[in-house]
Enzyme design. Sequence first.
Site, PDB file in Angstrom:
ATOM      1  N   GLY A   1       0.862  -1.268   0.263  1.00  0.00           N
ATOM      2  CA  GLY A   1       0.012  -0.087  -0.247  1.00  0.00           C
ATOM      3  C   GLY A   1       0.834   1.305  -0.099  1.00  0.00           C
ATOM      4  O   GLY A   1       2.102   1.314   0.131  1.00  0.00           O
TER       5      GLY A   1
ATOM      6  N   LYS B   1      -9.661   1.818   4.632  1.00  0.00           N
ATOM      7  CA  LYS B   1      -9.324   3.035   5.213  1.00  0.00           C
ATOM      8  C   LYS B   1     -10.192   4.324   4.568  1.00  0.00           C
ATOM      9  O   LYS B   1      -9.970   5.402   4.717  1.00  0.00           O
ATOM     10  CB  LYS B   1      -7.944   3.689   4.808  1.00  0.00           C
ATOM     11  CG  LYS B   1      -7.392   3.502   3.492  1.00  0.00           C
ATOM     12  CD  LYS B   1      -6.122   4.232   3.336  1.00  0.00           C
ATOM     13  CE  LYS B   1      -5.845   4.404   1.935  1.00  0.00           C
ATOM     14  NZ  LYS B   1      -4.436   4.831   1.302  1.00  0.00           N
TER      15      LYS B   1
ATOM     16  N   SER C   1      -4.433   6.561  13.507  1.00  0.00           N
ATOM     17  CA  SER C   1      -4.649   7.905  12.757  1.00  0.00           C
ATOM     18  C   SER C   1      -5.238   9.073  13.873  1.00  0.00           C
ATOM     19  O   SER C   1      -5.752   8.719  14.713  1.00  0.00           O
ATOM     20  CB  SER C   1      -5.775   7.623  11.747  1.00  0.00           C
ATOM     21  OG  SER C   1      -6.498   8.516  11.326  1.00  0.00           O
TER      22      SER C   1
ATOM     23  N   THR D   1      -7.501  10.638  13.485  1.00  0.00           N
ATOM     24  CA  THR D   1      -8.830  10.411  13.563  1.00  0.00           C
ATOM     25  C   THR D   1      -9.536  10.016  14.938  1.00  0.00           C
ATOM     26  O   THR D   1     -10.647  10.120  15.208  1.00  0.00           O
ATOM     27  CB  THR D   1      -9.635   9.509  12.318  1.00  0.00           C
ATOM     28  OG1 THR D   1     -10.942   9.623  12.201  1.00  0.00           O
ATOM     29  CG2 THR D   1      -9.192   8.062  12.692  1.00  0.00           C
TER      30      THR D   1
ATOM     31  N   TYR E   1     -14.509   3.568  10.164  1.00  0.00           N
ATOM     32  CA  TYR E   1     -13.199   3.564  10.009  1.00  0.00           C
ATOM     33  C   TYR E   1     -12.449   3.809  11.166  1.00  0.00           C
ATOM     34  O   TYR E   1     -11.389   3.320  11.847  1.00  0.00           O
ATOM     35  CB  TYR E   1     -12.912   4.317   8.902  1.00  0.00           C
ATOM     36  CG  TYR E   1     -11.412   4.579   8.722  1.00  0.00           C
ATOM     37  CD1 TYR E   1     -10.582   3.573   8.689  1.00  0.00           C
ATOM     38  CD2 TYR E   1     -11.139   6.101   9.124  1.00  0.00           C
ATOM     39  CE1 TYR E   1      -9.150   3.997   8.542  1.00  0.00           C
ATOM     40  CE2 TYR E   1      -9.761   6.430   9.147  1.00  0.00           C
ATOM     41  CZ  TYR E   1      -8.769   5.424   8.975  1.00  0.00           C
ATOM     42  OH  TYR E   1      -7.369   5.824   8.858  1.00  0.00           O
TER      43      TYR E   1
ATOM     44  N   LYS F   1      -9.802   2.024  14.237  1.00  0.00           N
ATOM     45  CA  LYS F   1      -8.433   2.677  14.783  1.00  0.00           C
ATOM     46  C   LYS F   1      -8.175   2.951  16.439  1.00  0.00           C
ATOM     47  O   LYS F   1      -7.439   2.280  17.005  1.00  0.00           O
ATOM     48  CB  LYS F   1      -8.056   3.847  14.071  1.00  0.00           C
ATOM     49  CG  LYS F   1      -7.774   3.654  12.589  1.00  0.00           C
ATOM     50  CD  LYS F   1      -6.636   2.806  12.489  1.00  0.00           C
ATOM     51  CE  LYS F   1      -6.132   2.815  10.896  1.00  0.00           C
ATOM     52  NZ  LYS F   1      -5.447   1.692  10.498  1.00  0.00           N
TER      53      LYS F   1
ATOM     54  N   PHE G   1      -1.300  11.986  10.612  1.00  0.00           N
ATOM     55  CA  PHE G   1      -1.839  13.197  10.163  1.00  0.00           C
ATOM     56  C   PHE G   1      -2.309  12.781   8.544  1.00  0.00           C
ATOM     57  O   PHE G   1      -2.757  11.748   8.444  1.00  0.00           O
ATOM     58  CB  PHE G   1      -1.625  14.579  10.464  1.00  0.00           C
ATOM     59  CG  PHE G   1      -1.619  14.691  11.940  1.00  0.00           C
ATOM     60  CD1 PHE G   1      -1.102  14.015  13.016  1.00  0.00           C
ATOM     61  CD2 PHE G   1      -2.713  15.408  12.325  1.00  0.00           C
ATOM     62  CE1 PHE G   1      -1.259  13.906  14.601  1.00  0.00           C
ATOM     63  CE2 PHE G   1      -3.131  15.599  13.826  1.00  0.00           C
ATOM     64  CZ  PHE G   1      -2.643  14.653  14.797  1.00  0.00           C
TER      65      PHE G   1
ATOM     66  N   ASN H   1      -9.676  11.396  -0.993  1.00  0.00           N
ATOM     67  CA  ASN H   1      -8.812  12.617  -0.389  1.00  0.00           C
ATOM     68  C   ASN H   1      -8.458  13.682  -1.126  1.00  0.00           C
ATOM     69  O   ASN H   1      -8.381  13.444  -2.543  1.00  0.00           O
ATOM     70  CB  ASN H   1      -7.581  11.775   0.209  1.00  0.00           C
ATOM     71  CG  ASN H   1      -8.007  10.671   1.181  1.00  0.00           C
ATOM     72  OD1 ASN H   1      -7.969   9.523   0.966  1.00  0.00           O
ATOM     73  ND2 ASN H   1      -8.416  11.179   2.513  1.00  0.00           N
TER      74      ASN H   1
ATOM     75  N   ARG I   1      -5.548  21.007   7.344  1.00  0.00           N
ATOM     76  CA  ARG I   1      -5.177  19.870   7.752  1.00  0.00           C
ATOM     77  C   ARG I   1      -3.613  19.825   7.995  1.00  0.00           C
ATOM     78  O   ARG I   1      -2.757  20.930   7.296  1.00  0.00           O
ATOM     79  CB  ARG I   1      -5.641  18.759   6.657  1.00  0.00           C
ATOM     80  CG  ARG I   1      -6.920  18.518   6.662  1.00  0.00           C
ATOM     81  CD  ARG I   1      -7.496  17.780   7.763  1.00  0.00           C
ATOM     82  NE  ARG I   1      -8.737  17.452   7.749  1.00  0.00           N
ATOM     83  CZ  ARG I   1      -9.793  18.232   7.868  1.00  0.00           C
ATOM     84  NH1 ARG I   1      -9.600  19.507   8.238  1.00  0.00           N
ATOM     85  NH2 ARG I   1     -11.129  17.960   7.702  1.00  0.00           N
TER      86      ARG I   1
END
Length: 340
Positions: A12, A86, A126, A128, A151, A155, A180, A201, A233
């Site tokens: 990935g 994800k 993450s 998140t 999701y 995590k 991040f 994204n 962000r």
Amino acid sequence: MANCVLVTGGAGFVGSHSVVELVAAGYSVVALDNLVNASMESMKRVEAITGKVIPAYTVDLLDKEALRDLFKKHKFTSVIHFAGLKAVGESCELPLLYYKTNVGGTMNLLEVMKENNLKNLIFSSSATVYGTPQYLPLDEKHPVGGCTNPYGKTKFFIEEILRDLSTSDPTWNIVLLRYFNPVGAHKSGTIGEDPQGPPNNLMPYIAQTAVGKRKELSVYGSDYDTPDGTGVRDYIHVVDLALGHVAAQKKLEENCGCKLYNLGTGNGLSVLDMVKAFEKASGKKVPHKICPRRPGDVGSCYANAELAEKELGWKATRGLDEMCEDLWRWQSQNPNGFKS
Ligand code: UFG
């Protein structure tokens, strides 16, 4: 014994860049991936970059027997666990798939590690998990668990499982890394992010718009409480993020117990900052229109990255221009990702 790192999700985006940096740092690496969101072509290109043969297996973490077989073939000294689904939106439509894949896959991995008395793990978490920020920048002490989508919850749940495991048996060494927003690509332009279908994204969407694959970017919201009204962000170059894993691997080797670090730059950048920087790096226009806010988005999210600097000796060094130039090299040389 020489260190041999098992990298799950090695084909990935973050996984492949981390394999490159681990090999460059002298580790021997074995990769596994179920290829649901990745292709073995990325591993071939990682081999070309590193000049090393990297054993890579198509294994799904839900297949516990296949995992056991892999642990019989190789003697691992640690695991870096990237594998998982994800996509935030997809997780709301398919929560069971997300819990089974991310939590179930991690459970199998932990059980097989335990069977093999292997207790060294780095987990790809993450930002998140922080949910809606109560203050900024986000440090590791910020409350967690307020995630609104499955999701993010996977995590958070996995972090909790790992904390419980460490409490029950302190001989486990576990580093939780909260990412991040990873962007950019390897300098060679041969590996990068390869989303299937229209990207969710921002940066892959911008890159595909610049290369002509998408008509225009939708900017989700211009009425946030941010300098230009668009979402802010903490974008971090994927190679910096990969080097954060090498630093975390060194920490594991000190028998660190359970540790937790943000991996970010500490800088917040807006959607329009990213559009402008990408236009400069690529020399292309990125047509965009202002649209309503995207449900579930927060206005601003950026890291306090001091703990990783203090304890891991790691700091992100690659700036915005470099992120955009490297992403553009990958996108322009591979307009169809690994299929081109
Ligand atoms: N954005 C747009 N248009 C797009 C896509 C995104 O304007 O087409 C905006 C978003 O509204 C946001 C910013 O660009 O303000 C970044 O959005 P991304 O989707 O790139 O990233 P997020 O911060 O929403 O999500 C990322 C990861 C998630 C993770 C989350 C929180 O992709 O996996 O950070 O850590 F859950």
